[in-house]
Design a protein around this motif. Structure first.
Motif, PDB file in Angstrom:
ATOM      1  N   THR A 115      12.557 -14.382  89.148  1.00 34.12           N
ATOM      2  CA  THR A 115      13.554 -13.348  89.448  1.00 34.12           C
ATOM      3  C   THR A 115      14.987 -13.849  89.528  1.00 34.12           C
ATOM      4  O   THR A 115      15.890 -13.060  89.798  1.00 34.12           O
ATOM      5  CB  THR A 115      13.222 -12.672  90.803  1.00 34.12           C
ATOM      6  N   SER A 116      15.226 -15.155  89.302  1.00 32.73           N
ATOM      7  CA  SER A 116      16.597 -15.637  89.470  1.00 32.73           C
ATOM      8  C   SER A 116      16.916 -16.855  88.603  1.00 32.73           C
ATOM      9  O   SER A 116      16.028 -17.553  88.115  1.00 32.73           O
ATOM     10  CB  SER A 116      16.870 -15.972  90.934  1.00 32.73           C
ATOM     11  N   LEU A 117      18.224 -17.078  88.444  1.00 32.87           N
ATOM     12  CA  LEU A 117      18.777 -18.241  87.767  1.00 32.87           C
ATOM     13  C   LEU A 117      19.569 -19.006  88.828  1.00 32.87           C
ATOM     14  O   LEU A 117      20.537 -18.474  89.371  1.00 32.87           O
ATOM     15  CB  LEU A 117      19.723 -17.813  86.641  1.00 32.87           C
ATOM     16  N   LYS A 125      20.535 -13.175  90.680  1.00 28.89           N
ATOM     17  CA  LYS A 125      19.287 -12.406  90.786  1.00 28.89           C
ATOM     18  C   LYS A 125      19.205 -11.486  89.572  1.00 28.89           C
ATOM     19  O   LYS A 125      20.119 -10.702  89.299  1.00 28.89           O
ATOM     20  CB  LYS A 125      19.278 -11.560  92.058  1.00 28.89           C
ATOM     21  N   ALA A 126      18.106 -11.562  88.841  1.00 30.87           N
ATOM     22  CA  ALA A 126      17.924 -10.753  87.636  1.00 30.87           C
ATOM     23  C   ALA A 126      17.842  -9.274  88.006  1.00 30.87           C
ATOM     24  O   ALA A 126      17.075  -8.885  88.874  1.00 30.87           O
ATOM     25  CB  ALA A 126      16.670 -11.187  86.891  1.00 30.87           C
ATOM     26  N   ARG A 138      17.853 -11.599  77.003  1.00 27.46           N
ATOM     27  CA  ARG A 138      19.113 -11.258  77.661  1.00 27.46           C
ATOM     28  C   ARG A 138      18.804 -10.933  79.108  1.00 27.46           C
ATOM     29  O   ARG A 138      17.918 -10.132  79.406  1.00 27.46           O
ATOM     30  CB  ARG A 138      19.802 -10.081  76.994  1.00 27.46           C
ATOM     31  N   ILE A 139      19.569 -11.557  80.006  1.00 25.08           N
ATOM     32  CA  ILE A 139      19.368 -11.345  81.431  1.00 25.08           C
ATOM     33  C   ILE A 139      20.646 -10.796  82.033  1.00 25.08           C
ATOM     34  O   ILE A 139      21.716 -11.410  81.918  1.00 25.08           O
ATOM     35  CB  ILE A 139      18.972 -12.661  82.140  1.00 25.08           C
ATOM     36  N   ASP A 140      20.550  -9.628  82.629  1.00 17.54           N
ATOM     37  CA  ASP A 140      21.639  -9.074  83.432  1.00 17.54           C
ATOM     38  C   ASP A 140      21.369  -9.553  84.848  1.00 17.54           C
ATOM     39  O   ASP A 140      20.250  -9.387  85.360  1.00 17.54           O
ATOM     40  CB  ASP A 140      21.650  -7.551  83.383  1.00 17.54           C
ATOM     41  N   ALA A 141      22.390 -10.161  85.487  1.00 21.14           N
ATOM     42  CA  ALA A 141      22.159 -10.737  86.810  1.00 21.14           C
ATOM     43  C   ALA A 141      23.342 -10.496  87.729  1.00 21.14           C
ATOM     44  O   ALA A 141      24.491 -10.433  87.279  1.00 21.14           O
ATOM     45  CB  ALA A 141      21.885 -12.234  86.690  1.00 21.14           C
TER      46      ALA A 141
END
Length: 180
Positions: A115-117, A125-126, A138-141
């Motif tokens: 759930t996170s980078l 947090k994604a 693609r990750i929106d965070a």
């Protein structure tokens, strides 16, 4: 009687006071003569930015996996976020190509959880994860770090072997190697 006092004071000024004045002024004059430039002290950085810029070395493009990236084509609007879980294929710990995996505080340290980078000084947090062509993710965070918060869209490009991961953020691509 008044003449005796005047002579006594004059004698005191002539004998001891001048040598005392010279003892104080000589070291000050010596210090003033030692400076390289007026108002500057050698070996003392008065402007840290200027001092640091003198030591900057040009690094060839691509050193440690950093390079400018061409803007990625937009993912088709039909590709909707599939959720907020980051695929297992990119989860794990990553470091810069020239960095040691044993060092847990490297500049390019990145840990990807479901759930996170987690970067060295920030965590995202994604909020949405999309899959694009050729394995792009693609990750929106929603990021926080150093007392600030911001939203960011990152693109992850895993290599075919899964041992390298290129992360594109604001036109800058950084390639990392898998540590775990």
């Amino acid at each position: 009687m008044k003449q005796e006092r005047g002579q006594a004071g004059t004698h005191w000024r002539n004998a001891g006071f001048l040598s005392m004045r010279a003892m104080i002024l000589l070291p000050l004059l010596a210090l003033a003569a030692c400076g390289d430039k007026p108002g500057e002290q050698p070996g003392i950085a008065t402007n840290i930015v200027d001092e640091a810029m003198n030591e900057v070395q040009q690094v060839p493009e691509g050193a440690n996996g950093m390079q400018t990236a061409e803007p990625a084509p937009e993912m088709p609007s039909s590709v909707a976020p599939v959720g907020s879980t980051i695929p297992a294929s990119v989860q794990g710990r990553w470091a810069g190509l020239d960095e040691s995996c044993a060092d847990r505080a490297t500049e390019l340290e990145l840990t990807i959880t479901p759930t996170s980078l987690v970067f060295l000084e920030s965590e995202g947090k994604a909020t949405g994860v999309s899959h694009g062509p050729d394995g792009r993710i693609r990750i929106d965070a929603a990021f926080t770090g150093e007392g600030q918060s911001w939203n960011r869209k990152l693109e992850l490009h895993p290599s075919a072997s899964g041992r390298e991961l290129t992360v594109i953020d604001d036109g800058r691509a950084v390639t990392r190697k898998r540590c775990s």
